[in-house]
Motif scaffolding. Sequence first.
Motif, PDB file in Angstrom:
ATOM      1  N   PHE A  15     -15.708 -11.936   4.828  1.00  0.00           N
ATOM      2  CA  PHE A  15     -15.348 -10.664   4.242  1.00  0.00           C
ATOM      3  C   PHE A  15     -14.590 -10.941   2.957  1.00  0.00           C
ATOM      4  O   PHE A  15     -13.648 -11.724   2.950  1.00  0.00           O
ATOM      5  N   PRO A  16     -14.991 -10.309   1.877  1.00  0.00           N
ATOM      6  CA  PRO A  16     -14.304 -10.561   0.608  1.00  0.00           C
ATOM      7  C   PRO A  16     -12.891  -9.978   0.622  1.00  0.00           C
ATOM      8  O   PRO A  16     -12.643  -8.937   1.233  1.00  0.00           O
ATOM      9  N   SER A  17     -11.988 -10.661  -0.014  1.00  0.00           N
ATOM     10  CA  SER A  17     -10.629 -10.155  -0.150  1.00  0.00           C
ATOM     11  C   SER A  17     -10.621  -8.994  -1.131  1.00  0.00           C
ATOM     12  O   SER A  17     -11.390  -8.983  -2.095  1.00  0.00           O
ATOM     13  N   PRO A  18      -9.759  -8.011  -0.907  1.00  0.00           N
ATOM     14  CA  PRO A  18      -9.693  -6.908  -1.867  1.00  0.00           C
ATOM     15  C   PRO A  18      -9.137  -7.396  -3.200  1.00  0.00           C
ATOM     16  O   PRO A  18      -8.278  -8.282  -3.236  1.00  0.00           O
ATOM     17  N   GLU A  19      -9.644  -6.833  -4.267  1.00  0.00           N
ATOM     18  CA  GLU A  19      -9.162  -7.206  -5.593  1.00  0.00           C
ATOM     19  C   GLU A  19      -7.904  -6.402  -5.891  1.00  0.00           C
ATOM     20  O   GLU A  19      -7.965  -5.195  -6.090  1.00  0.00           O
ATOM     21  N   LEU A  20      -6.777  -7.083  -5.902  1.00  0.00           N
ATOM     22  CA  LEU A  20      -5.501  -6.398  -6.098  1.00  0.00           C
ATOM     23  C   LEU A  20      -5.365  -5.842  -7.508  1.00  0.00           C
ATOM     24  O   LEU A  20      -4.573  -4.927  -7.739  1.00  0.00           O
ATOM     25  N   ASN A  21      -6.151  -6.354  -8.446  1.00  0.00           N
ATOM     26  CA  ASN A  21      -6.109  -5.818  -9.809  1.00  0.00           C
ATOM     27  C   ASN A  21      -6.613  -4.385  -9.852  1.00  0.00           C
ATOM     28  O   ASN A  21      -6.232  -3.616 -10.727  1.00  0.00           O
ATOM     29  N   GLN A  77      -3.372  -0.186  -6.472  1.00  0.00           N
ATOM     30  CA  GLN A  77      -2.067   0.246  -6.940  1.00  0.00           C
ATOM     31  C   GLN A  77      -1.011  -0.186  -5.923  1.00  0.00           C
ATOM     32  O   GLN A  77      -1.185   0.006  -4.726  1.00  0.00           O
ATOM     33  N   GLU A  78       0.068  -0.761  -6.380  1.00  0.00           N
ATOM     34  CA  GLU A  78       1.136  -1.214  -5.509  1.00  0.00           C
ATOM     35  C   GLU A  78       2.110  -0.075  -5.237  1.00  0.00           C
ATOM     36  O   GLU A  78       2.496   0.659  -6.143  1.00  0.00           O
ATOM     37  N   VAL A  79       2.488   0.067  -3.962  1.00  0.00           N
ATOM     38  CA  VAL A  79       3.478   1.066  -3.569  1.00  0.00           C
ATOM     39  C   VAL A  79       4.618   0.312  -2.902  1.00  0.00           C
ATOM     40  O   VAL A  79       4.412  -0.399  -1.920  1.00  0.00           O
ATOM     41  N   VAL A  80       5.832   0.477  -3.405  1.00  0.00           N
ATOM     42  CA  VAL A  80       6.998  -0.199  -2.858  1.00  0.00           C
ATOM     43  C   VAL A  80       7.610   0.695  -1.782  1.00  0.00           C
ATOM     44  O   VAL A  80       7.991   1.831  -2.047  1.00  0.00           O
ATOM     45  N   ILE A 115      -2.822   0.419  -2.344  1.00  0.00           N
ATOM     46  CA  ILE A 115      -3.750   1.522  -2.113  1.00  0.00           C
ATOM     47  C   ILE A 115      -4.763   1.540  -3.240  1.00  0.00           C
ATOM     48  O   ILE A 115      -4.562   0.896  -4.268  1.00  0.00           O
ATOM     49  N   LYS A 116      -5.836   2.299  -3.050  1.00  0.00           N
ATOM     50  CA  LYS A 116      -6.826   2.430  -4.108  1.00  0.00           C
ATOM     51  C   LYS A 116      -6.197   3.105  -5.311  1.00  0.00           C
ATOM     52  O   LYS A 116      -5.344   3.983  -5.163  1.00  0.00           O
ATOM     53  N   ALA A 117      -6.602   2.694  -6.483  1.00  0.00           N
ATOM     54  CA  ALA A 117      -6.083   3.294  -7.709  1.00  0.00           C
ATOM     55  C   ALA A 117      -6.449   4.775  -7.732  1.00  0.00           C
ATOM     56  O   ALA A 117      -7.559   5.158  -7.394  1.00  0.00           O
ATOM     57  N   GLY A 118      -5.498   5.613  -8.071  1.00  0.00           N
ATOM     58  CA  GLY A 118      -5.739   7.045  -8.162  1.00  0.00           C
ATOM     59  C   GLY A 118      -5.281   7.817  -6.940  1.00  0.00           C
ATOM     60  O   GLY A 118      -5.216   9.031  -6.973  1.00  0.00           O
ATOM     61  N   LYS A 137       2.047  10.005  -0.487  1.00  0.00           N
ATOM     62  CA  LYS A 137       1.327  10.212   0.767  1.00  0.00           C
ATOM     63  C   LYS A 137       1.113   8.882   1.487  1.00  0.00           C
ATOM     64  O   LYS A 137       1.252   8.797   2.702  1.00  0.00           O
ATOM     65  N   ALA A 138       0.775   7.851   0.729  1.00  0.00           N
ATOM     66  CA  ALA A 138       0.553   6.526   1.323  1.00  0.00           C
ATOM     67  C   ALA A 138       1.844   5.992   1.931  1.00  0.00           C
ATOM     68  O   ALA A 138       1.831   5.434   3.031  1.00  0.00           O
ATOM     69  N   LYS A 139       2.936   6.188   1.243  1.00  0.00           N
ATOM     70  CA  LYS A 139       4.238   5.730   1.747  1.00  0.00           C
ATOM     71  C   LYS A 139       4.597   6.481   3.023  1.00  0.00           C
ATOM     72  O   LYS A 139       5.051   5.887   4.001  1.00  0.00           O
ATOM     73  N   GLN A 140       4.351   7.785   3.048  1.00  0.00           N
ATOM     74  CA  GLN A 140       4.660   8.586   4.234  1.00  0.00           C
ATOM     75  C   GLN A 140       3.779   8.192   5.413  1.00  0.00           C
ATOM     76  O   GLN A 140       4.255   8.098   6.543  1.00  0.00           O
ATOM     77  N   ARG A 141       2.485   7.936   5.165  1.00  0.00           N
ATOM     78  CA  ARG A 141       1.590   7.473   6.232  1.00  0.00           C
ATOM     79  C   ARG A 141       2.079   6.153   6.823  1.00  0.00           C
ATOM     80  O   ARG A 141       2.086   5.957   8.032  1.00  0.00           O
ATOM     81  N   TYR A 142       2.495   5.237   5.952  1.00  0.00           N
ATOM     82  CA  TYR A 142       2.994   3.933   6.403  1.00  0.00           C
ATOM     83  C   TYR A 142       4.232   4.112   7.278  1.00  0.00           C
ATOM     84  O   TYR A 142       4.334   3.536   8.354  1.00  0.00           O
TER      85      TYR A 142
END
Length: 51
Positions: free
Chosen positions: A8-14, A17-20, A29-32, A37-42
């Motif tokens: 399985f290919p590794s995701p391209e971090l470039n 989007q990084e969420v602290v 998370i995916k760009a855009g 919301k991602a932080k709250q889900r986590y």
Amino acid sequence: MADKKGNFPSPELNKMQEVVIDFRTKIYIKAGEDPEKAKQRYLNRLTARNA
């Protein structure tokens, strides 16, 4: 002998989007997508796991 499940290919971090979350936790998370919301889900998953 066990069969190989495949590569399985590794995701391209470039392209992501990084969420602290805190000073030592970062998620990607995916760009855009909405970082709040991602932080709250986590955090919801984290509290559900600890309950």
